[in-house]
Write an enzyme that holds these catalytic residues in place. Structure first.
Site, PDB file in Angstrom:
ATOM      1  N   ASP A 178       3.570  -7.373  -3.985  1.00  0.00           N
ATOM      2  CA  ASP A 178       2.920  -8.686  -3.895  1.00  0.00           C
ATOM      3  C   ASP A 178       3.772  -9.651  -4.719  1.00  0.00           C
ATOM      4  O   ASP A 178       4.864  -9.285  -5.191  1.00  0.00           O
ATOM      5  CB  ASP A 178       1.436  -8.618  -4.327  1.00  0.00           C
ATOM      6  CG  ASP A 178       1.245  -8.467  -5.821  1.00  0.00           C
ATOM      7  OD1 ASP A 178       2.256  -8.305  -6.559  1.00  0.00           O
ATOM      8  OD2 ASP A 178       0.089  -8.493  -6.279  1.00  0.00           O
ATOM      9  N   HIS A 179       3.279 -10.875  -4.916  1.00  0.00           N
ATOM     10  CA  HIS A 179       4.061 -11.869  -5.647  1.00  0.00           C
ATOM     11  C   HIS A 179       4.370 -11.422  -7.080  1.00  0.00           C
ATOM     12  O   HIS A 179       5.399 -11.783  -7.637  1.00  0.00           O
ATOM     13  CB  HIS A 179       3.309 -13.209  -5.660  1.00  0.00           C
ATOM     14  CG  HIS A 179       1.916 -13.088  -6.213  1.00  0.00           C
ATOM     15  ND1 HIS A 179       0.900 -12.493  -5.497  1.00  0.00           N
ATOM     16  CD2 HIS A 179       1.382 -13.460  -7.409  1.00  0.00           C
ATOM     17  CE1 HIS A 179      -0.212 -12.522  -6.230  1.00  0.00           C
ATOM     18  NE2 HIS A 179       0.063 -13.101  -7.392  1.00  0.00           N
ATOM     19  N   CYS A 186       3.338  -4.248  -7.844  1.00  0.00           N
ATOM     20  CA  CYS A 186       2.609  -5.499  -8.066  1.00  0.00           C
ATOM     21  C   CYS A 186       2.755  -5.853  -9.541  1.00  0.00           C
ATOM     22  O   CYS A 186       3.676  -5.351 -10.199  1.00  0.00           O
ATOM     23  CB  CYS A 186       1.159  -5.402  -7.599  1.00  0.00           C
ATOM     24  SG  CYS A 186       0.119  -4.175  -8.412  1.00  0.00           S
ATOM     25  N   GLY A 187       1.893  -6.695 -10.064  1.00  0.00           N
ATOM     26  CA  GLY A 187       2.023  -7.088 -11.462  1.00  0.00           C
ATOM     27  C   GLY A 187       1.838  -5.900 -12.393  1.00  0.00           C
ATOM     28  O   GLY A 187       2.621  -5.668 -13.314  1.00  0.00           O
ATOM     29  N   THR A 188       0.783  -5.137 -12.138  1.00  0.00           N
ATOM     30  CA  THR A 188       0.469  -3.972 -12.982  1.00  0.00           C
ATOM     31  C   THR A 188       0.746  -2.642 -12.279  1.00  0.00           C
ATOM     32  O   THR A 188       0.789  -1.601 -12.942  1.00  0.00           O
ATOM     33  CB  THR A 188      -1.030  -3.972 -13.331  1.00  0.00           C
ATOM     34  OG1 THR A 188      -1.767  -3.933 -12.090  1.00  0.00           O
ATOM     35  CG2 THR A 188      -1.430  -5.216 -14.114  1.00  0.00           C
ATOM     36  N   GLY A 189       0.806  -2.654 -10.970  1.00  0.00           N
ATOM     37  CA  GLY A 189       0.893  -1.418 -10.176  1.00  0.00           C
ATOM     38  C   GLY A 189      -0.487  -0.834  -9.901  1.00  0.00           C
ATOM     39  O   GLY A 189      -0.643   0.045  -9.049  1.00  0.00           O
ATOM     40  N   ILE A 190      -1.493  -1.353 -10.593  1.00  0.00           N
ATOM     41  CA  ILE A 190      -2.834  -0.753 -10.503  1.00  0.00           C
ATOM     42  C   ILE A 190      -3.502  -1.065  -9.159  1.00  0.00           C
ATOM     43  O   ILE A 190      -4.007  -0.168  -8.481  1.00  0.00           O
ATOM     44  CB  ILE A 190      -3.720  -1.212 -11.682  1.00  0.00           C
ATOM     45  CG1 ILE A 190      -3.132  -0.729 -13.012  1.00  0.00           C
ATOM     46  CG2 ILE A 190      -5.149  -0.666 -11.518  1.00  0.00           C
ATOM     47  CD1 ILE A 190      -3.815  -1.313 -14.244  1.00  0.00           C
ATOM     48  N   GLY A 191      -3.516  -2.333  -8.779  1.00  0.00           N
ATOM     49  CA  GLY A 191      -4.148  -2.712  -7.509  1.00  0.00           C
ATOM     50  C   GLY A 191      -3.514  -1.964  -6.343  1.00  0.00           C
ATOM     51  O   GLY A 191      -4.220  -1.409  -5.474  1.00  0.00           O
ATOM     52  N   MET A 192      -2.196  -1.938  -6.329  1.00  0.00           N
ATOM     53  CA  MET A 192      -1.472  -1.243  -5.254  1.00  0.00           C
ATOM     54  C   MET A 192      -1.860   0.238  -5.209  1.00  0.00           C
ATOM     55  O   MET A 192      -2.083   0.800  -4.127  1.00  0.00           O
ATOM     56  CB  MET A 192       0.039  -1.350  -5.477  1.00  0.00           C
ATOM     57  CG  MET A 192       0.616  -2.726  -5.199  1.00  0.00           C
ATOM     58  SD  MET A 192       0.514  -3.146  -3.445  1.00  0.00           S
ATOM     59  CE  MET A 192       1.831  -4.373  -3.300  1.00  0.00           C
ATOM     60  N   HIS A 218       4.361  18.359  -9.608  1.00  0.00           N
ATOM     61  CA  HIS A 218       3.002  18.925  -9.626  1.00  0.00           C
ATOM     62  C   HIS A 218       2.090  18.385  -8.533  1.00  0.00           C
ATOM     63  O   HIS A 218       1.224  19.107  -8.048  1.00  0.00           O
ATOM     64  CB  HIS A 218       2.330  18.660 -10.980  1.00  0.00           C
ATOM     65  CG  HIS A 218       2.973  19.391 -12.113  1.00  0.00           C
ATOM     66  ND1 HIS A 218       2.334  19.588 -13.324  1.00  0.00           N
ATOM     67  CD2 HIS A 218       4.188  19.969 -12.244  1.00  0.00           C
ATOM     68  CE1 HIS A 218       3.141  20.251 -14.141  1.00  0.00           C
ATOM     69  NE2 HIS A 218       4.276  20.486 -13.502  1.00  0.00           N
ATOM     70  N   ARG A 227       1.457  27.297  -7.703  1.00  0.00           N
ATOM     71  CA  ARG A 227       0.074  26.979  -8.101  1.00  0.00           C
ATOM     72  C   ARG A 227      -0.268  25.513  -7.833  1.00  0.00           C
ATOM     73  O   ARG A 227      -1.426  25.158  -7.600  1.00  0.00           O
ATOM     74  CB  ARG A 227      -0.171  27.348  -9.561  1.00  0.00           C
ATOM     75  CG  ARG A 227       0.589  26.517 -10.563  1.00  0.00           C
ATOM     76  CD  ARG A 227       0.394  27.027 -11.988  1.00  0.00           C
ATOM     77  NE  ARG A 227       0.982  26.147 -12.980  1.00  0.00           N
ATOM     78  CZ  ARG A 227       2.274  26.073 -13.262  1.00  0.00           C
ATOM     79  NH1 ARG A 227       3.144  26.830 -12.609  1.00  0.00           N
ATOM     80  NH2 ARG A 227       2.720  25.255 -14.200  1.00  0.00           N
ATOM     81  N   HIS A 228       0.756  24.674  -7.854  1.00  0.00           N
ATOM     82  CA  HIS A 228       0.522  23.245  -7.607  1.00  0.00           C
ATOM     83  C   HIS A 228       0.164  23.000  -6.142  1.00  0.00           C
ATOM     84  O   HIS A 228      -0.593  22.086  -5.827  1.00  0.00           O
ATOM     85  CB  HIS A 228       1.736  22.428  -8.023  1.00  0.00           C
ATOM     86  CG  HIS A 228       2.111  22.632  -9.455  1.00  0.00           C
ATOM     87  ND1 HIS A 228       1.270  22.289 -10.488  1.00  0.00           N
ATOM     88  CD2 HIS A 228       3.199  23.193 -10.026  1.00  0.00           C
ATOM     89  CE1 HIS A 228       1.835  22.606 -11.636  1.00  0.00           C
ATOM     90  NE2 HIS A 228       3.009  23.160 -11.384  1.00  0.00           N
TER      91      HIS A 228
HETATM   92  C1  RB5 Z   1      -1.686 -10.601  -9.146  1.00  0.00           C
HETATM   93  O1  RB5 Z   1      -1.895 -11.645 -10.027  1.00  0.00           O
HETATM   94  C2  RB5 Z   1      -2.042  -9.277  -9.802  1.00  0.00           C
HETATM   95  O2  RB5 Z   1      -3.413  -9.188  -9.941  1.00  0.00           O
HETATM   96  C3  RB5 Z   1      -1.500  -8.135  -8.988  1.00  0.00           C
HETATM   97  O3  RB5 Z   1      -0.121  -8.248  -8.904  1.00  0.00           O
HETATM   98  C4  RB5 Z   1      -1.770  -6.743  -9.519  1.00  0.00           C
HETATM   99  O4  RB5 Z   1      -1.402  -6.615 -10.846  1.00  0.00           O
HETATM  100  C5  RB5 Z   1      -3.105  -6.191  -9.235  1.00  0.00           C
HETATM  101  O5  RB5 Z   1      -3.439  -5.065  -9.599  1.00  0.00           O
END
Ligand code: RB5
Length: 147
Positions: free
Chosen positions: A8-9, A65-71, A98, A132-133
């Site tokens: 994303d951006h 993405c910014g954090t990788g978490i949303g993705m 693993h 095992r994995h």
């Molecule tokens: C975008 O501002 C940000 O929320 C997105 O890149 C990402 O970090 C979401 O998890």
């Protein structure tokens, strides 16, 4: 190996860095956007990559993405996807060995390009250990098949 990559951006600059790495490593890839720093919604970019990896069109995916978490949250909703959010080299190696992870997620706002390249390089070149994995990954697949 064929890799699908998207961002994303918040992950645009790091995606370009990882695309350069894929080119240096001579790894076949397709870039599914986004194409700049205009604000977009990460699920719109995570889903196509996750679906193409899940249906076998691509062997692996990389999502940034910014954090990788949303993705990673979005990608892991797709059956057959084992998306690993990694910000260190140890985890990148371990998740291939693993978990047989098939998508790597990273956050551009969390780590610098040098470390991200090392993480991606390690993740792309480490094989699944099996044994095992395999049994443990099999239990995830079994769960997915029933739900
Ligand atoms: C975008 O501002 C940000 O929320 C997105 O890149 C990402 O970090 C979401 O998890």
């Amino acid at each position: 190996m064929k890799v699908a990559i998207a961002c994303d951006h918040g992950g645009f600059n790091l995606k370009n860095e990882i695309v350069s790495l894929l080119e240096e490593l001579n790894i076949e890839y397709e870039d599914f956007g986004c194409d700049g720093s205009c604000s977009v919604d990460f699920p719109d970019y995570a889903l196509p990559v996750a679906e193409k990896v899940a249906n076998g069109e691509f062997d692996r995916g990389i999502l940034i993405c910014g954090t990788g978490i949303g993705m990673s949250i979005m990608a892991n909703k797709v059956k057959g996807i084992r998306c690993a959010l990694c910000h260190d080299v140890f985890s990148a190696k371990a998740t291939r060995e693993h978990n047989d992870s098939n998508i790597l997620a990273m956050g551009e706002r969390v780590i610098g390009p040098g470390l991200a390249r090392e993480i991606a390089h390690t993740w792309l070149t480490t094989e699944f250990t099996g044994g095992r994995h395999e049994r443990r990954v099999g239990k995830i697949t079994e769960y997915e098949a029933k739900n």
